[in-house]
Design a protein around this motif. Structure first.
Motif, PDB file in Angstrom:
ATOM      1  N   SER A   1      90.580  50.542   2.106  1.00 11.80           N
ATOM      2  CA  SER A   1      89.607  51.204   2.972  1.00 11.80           C
ATOM      3  C   SER A   1      89.022  52.423   2.264  1.00 11.80           C
ATOM      4  N   ASP A   2      88.002  53.011   2.868  1.00 14.42           N
ATOM      5  CA  ASP A   2      87.418  54.217   2.284  1.00 14.42           C
ATOM      6  C   ASP A   2      88.445  55.350   2.239  1.00 14.42           C
ATOM      7  N   LYS A   3      89.241  55.469   3.300  1.00 14.92           N
ATOM      8  CA  LYS A   3      90.293  56.489   3.312  1.00 14.92           C
ATOM      9  C   LYS A   3      91.355  56.182   2.252  1.00 14.92           C
ATOM     10  N   GLY A   4      91.620  54.869   2.079  1.00 17.37           N
ATOM     11  CA  GLY A   4      92.567  54.465   1.047  1.00 17.37           C
ATOM     12  C   GLY A   4      92.069  54.835  -0.341  1.00 17.37           C
ATOM     13  N   LYS A   5      90.750  54.659  -0.561  1.00 13.95           N
ATOM     14  CA  LYS A   5      90.156  55.040  -1.844  1.00 13.95           C
ATOM     15  C   LYS A   5      90.262  56.545  -2.065  1.00 13.95           C
ATOM     16  N   ASP A   6      90.093  57.312  -1.005  1.00 16.93           N
ATOM     17  CA  ASP A   6      90.212  58.774  -1.117  1.00 16.93           C
ATOM     18  C   ASP A   6      91.647  59.190  -1.476  1.00 16.93           C
ATOM     19  N   PHE A   7      92.615  58.468  -0.911  1.00 22.25           N
ATOM     20  CA  PHE A   7      94.023  58.829  -1.109  1.00 22.25           C
ATOM     21  C   PHE A   7      94.567  58.351  -2.452  1.00 22.25           C
ATOM     22  N   LEU A   8      93.945  57.329  -3.036  1.00 22.80           N
ATOM     23  CA  LEU A   8      94.477  56.670  -4.232  1.00 22.80           C
ATOM     24  C   LEU A   8      94.766  57.626  -5.401  1.00 22.80           C
ATOM     25  N   PRO A   9      93.831  58.508  -5.807  1.00 18.82           N
ATOM     26  CA  PRO A   9      94.138  59.381  -6.952  1.00 18.82           C
ATOM     27  C   PRO A   9      95.299  60.335  -6.681  1.00 18.82           C
ATOM     28  N   PHE A  10      95.426  60.763  -5.410  1.00 16.28           N
ATOM     29  CA  PHE A  10      96.525  61.665  -5.065  1.00 16.28           C
ATOM     30  C   PHE A  10      97.869  60.914  -5.098  1.00 16.28           C
ATOM     31  N   ALA A  11      97.841  59.674  -4.606  1.00 20.51           N
ATOM     32  CA  ALA A  11      99.056  58.858  -4.634  1.00 20.51           C
ATOM     33  C   ALA A  11      99.510  58.609  -6.072  1.00 20.51           C
ATOM     34  N   THR A  12      98.549  58.310  -6.936  1.00 21.02           N
ATOM     35  CA  THR A  12      98.862  58.069  -8.348  1.00 21.02           C
ATOM     36  C   THR A  12      99.482  59.303  -8.987  1.00 21.02           C
ATOM     37  N   GLN A  13      98.899  60.466  -8.707  1.00 20.08           N
ATOM     38  CA  GLN A  13      99.410  61.707  -9.275  1.00 20.08           C
ATOM     39  C   GLN A  13     100.811  62.025  -8.759  1.00 20.08           C
ATOM     40  N   ILE A  14     101.044  61.786  -7.467  1.00 18.42           N
ATOM     41  CA  ILE A  14     102.363  62.066  -6.882  1.00 18.42           C
ATOM     42  C   ILE A  14     103.446  61.236  -7.565  1.00 18.42           C
ATOM     43  N   VAL A  15     103.200  59.934  -7.732  1.00 13.50           N
ATOM     44  CA  VAL A  15     104.202  59.050  -8.337  1.00 13.50           C
ATOM     45  C   VAL A  15     104.404  59.394  -9.809  1.00 13.50           C
ATOM     46  N   GLN A  16     103.317  59.665 -10.529  1.00 14.51           N
ATOM     47  CA  GLN A  16     103.436  60.013 -11.946  1.00 14.51           C
ATOM     48  C   GLN A  16     104.229  61.303 -12.133  1.00 14.51           C
ATOM     49  N   THR A  17     103.962  62.291 -11.300  1.00 17.38           N
ATOM     50  CA  THR A  17     104.678  63.568 -11.398  1.00 17.38           C
ATOM     51  C   THR A  17     106.160  63.378 -11.087  1.00 17.38           C
ATOM     52  N   PHE A  18     106.438  62.563 -10.084  1.00 18.55           N
ATOM     53  CA  PHE A  18     107.835  62.277  -9.735  1.00 18.55           C
ATOM     54  C   PHE A  18     108.570  61.604 -10.895  1.00 18.55           C
ATOM     55  N   GLN A  19     107.934  60.600 -11.513  1.00 21.01           N
ATOM     56  CA  GLN A  19     108.559  59.876 -12.617  1.00 21.01           C
ATOM     57  C   GLN A  19     108.779  60.790 -13.824  1.00 21.01           C
ATOM     58  N   GLN A  20     107.816  61.657 -14.107  1.00 22.17           N
ATOM     59  CA  GLN A  20     107.957  62.595 -15.216  1.00 22.17           C
ATOM     60  C   GLN A  20     109.107  63.571 -14.965  1.00 22.17           C
ATOM     61  N   GLY A  21     109.192  64.064 -13.736  1.00 18.50           N
ATOM     62  CA  GLY A  21     110.281  64.973 -13.394  1.00 18.50           C
ATOM     63  C   GLY A  21     111.637  64.306 -13.486  1.00 18.50           C
ATOM     64  N   LYS A  22     111.715  63.071 -13.036  1.00 21.28           N
ATOM     65  CA  LYS A  22     112.969  62.311 -13.100  1.00 21.28           C
ATOM     66  C   LYS A  22     113.395  62.092 -14.546  1.00 21.28           C
ATOM     67  N   LYS A  23     112.428  61.744 -15.405  1.00 23.00           N
ATOM     68  CA  LYS A  23     112.727  61.511 -16.821  1.00 23.00           C
ATOM     69  C   LYS A  23     113.207  62.792 -17.488  1.00 23.00           C
ATOM     70  N   GLN A  24     112.569  63.912 -17.162  1.00 24.13           N
ATOM     71  CA  GLN A  24     112.957  65.189 -17.750  1.00 24.13           C
ATOM     72  C   GLN A  24     114.384  65.556 -17.367  1.00 24.13           C
ATOM     73  N   LEU A  25     114.742  65.342 -16.122  1.00 28.14           N
ATOM     74  CA  LEU A  25     116.105  65.638 -15.674  1.00 28.14           C
ATOM     75  C   LEU A  25     117.125  64.762 -16.378  1.00 28.14           C
ATOM     76  N   GLU A  26     116.787  63.483 -16.567  1.00 29.39           N
ATOM     77  CA  GLU A  26     117.707  62.562 -17.242  1.00 29.39           C
ATOM     78  C   GLU A  26     117.927  62.962 -18.689  1.00 29.39           C
ATOM     79  N   GLU A  27     116.885  63.497 -19.334  1.00 32.30           N
ATOM     80  CA  GLU A  27     116.991  63.854 -20.748  1.00 32.30           C
ATOM     81  C   GLU A  27     117.740  65.158 -20.962  1.00 32.30           C
ATOM     82  N   THR A  28     117.673  66.071 -20.004  1.00 29.86           N
ATOM     83  CA  THR A  28     118.257  67.398 -20.204  1.00 29.86           C
ATOM     84  C   THR A  28     119.606  67.583 -19.524  1.00 29.86           C
TER      85      THR A  28
END
Length: 299
Positions: free
Chosen positions: A58-85
């Motif tokens: 939907s149009d609202k879904g399109k609006d939310f998509l970049p934010f959803a992508t950023q949220i998941v990417q940031t979460f994965q990066q944070g998780k990886k950093q914790l695992e490494e340190t």
């Protein structure tokens, strides 16, 4: 907001199908559907338009998509950093068999006293094999000979010179510096294995045009030591494996430095010291110093 719900949303967007998204996530289709509906309730919007089995963003879904992508990417990066340190509870060490058997058997109990939560895995192999495992992050550090490789650190840890040794009750009496021809008359057990270039020992006799009296060859250090205990044999052996017997006086060293100076330094080798606590690295160095000094350090 549940990260699993957002991830389900991104999978449905990517596959344009709840069924395909469920398969990719190894979930049931009703579970994915429930996650999307929960996310829609939380956002108070409709993210997809349903058309039979198809879903259209939907149009609202399109609006939310970049934010959803950023949220998941940031979460994965944070998780990886914790695992490494984060501090690991298992330390994997790569080394040759001699160092493992004679130094690590001494060192690990002392490391456990300071770090009782740690478990250890010892991988033995050649310098090249250990270096490969180090570079592929399969081990935390190596105890090997010096290697010159970009990104690899080396710190001198132990000296492992070759010693000519015999039992203290052997009949040989060294009153002057031993000559090669004199040495060639003695019965020898020969250890031919490990990181040393034993050709140096063979050349010692070849240069003088004599043949060493090698009655026994073995690839096992303890076998060589048992032959020495018969009080009839001499042997060239790495210092690490006879250190205890030399210190106790059971074995004695025959001075051959004028004939052969064969040393194999052992280095603490690593590509990232941040994988273990700084205090642990200090403990490794301290233990090696205690091992070489032959006495227990008193605090």
């Amino acid at each position: 907001m549940n990260i699993d719900h957002i991830e389900a949303f991104l999978y449905v967007v990517h596959y344009k199908s709840i069924h395909k998204a469920a398969n990719a996530l190894f979930l049931s289709q009703p579970t994915v559907t429930a996650r999307i509906k929960s996310l829609e309730r939380e956002l108070n919007v409709e993210l997809f338009h349903r058309d039979g089995r198809s879903v259209i963003l939907s149009d609202k879904g399109k609006d939310f998509l970049p934010f959803a992508t950023q949220i998941v990417q940031t979460f994965q990066q944070g998780k990886k950093q914790l695992e490494e340190t984060q501090e690991t509870d298992e330390v994997c060490i790569g080394t040759n068999g001699v160092t493992a058997q004679y130094f690590l058997a001494y060192a690990l109990p002392k490391w456990k006293e300071s770090y009782p939560h740690l478990r250890f895995q010892i991988v033995t192999g050649s310098t090249n094999i250990i270096l490969e495992k180090l570079q592929s992050h399969q081990i935390h550090f190596g105890l090997i000979q010096y290697v010159h490789r970009e990104g690899i650190g080396n710190e001198l840890l132990l000296s492992n010179a070759v010693k000519l040794v015999m039992h203290r009750e052997h009949s040989f009496q060294q009153n002057t510096l031993i000559k090669v021809r004199e040495l060639a008359q003695q019965k020898m057990v020969f250890f031919e294995c490990g990181a040393f270039d034993w050709n140096y020992v063979h050349k010692l006799f070849e240069v003088e045009g004599v043949t060493a009296n090698i009655e026994v060859r073995t690839d096992h250090l303890e076998v060589a030591k048992e032959f020495i205990r018969t009080k009839e044999y001499m042997s060239f052996l790495p210092h690490l494996c006879v250190k205890k017997e030399l210190e106790s006086g059971e074995f004695v060293e025959i001075d051959v430095k004028h004939l052969l100076d064969m040393n194999q330094h052992i280095f603490l080798t690593y590509n990232n010291k941040d994988t273990l606590a700084p205090a642990f690295w200090e403990k490794v160095i301290e233990t090696a110093e205690q091992f070489e000094s032959g006495y227990e350090k008193i605090d």
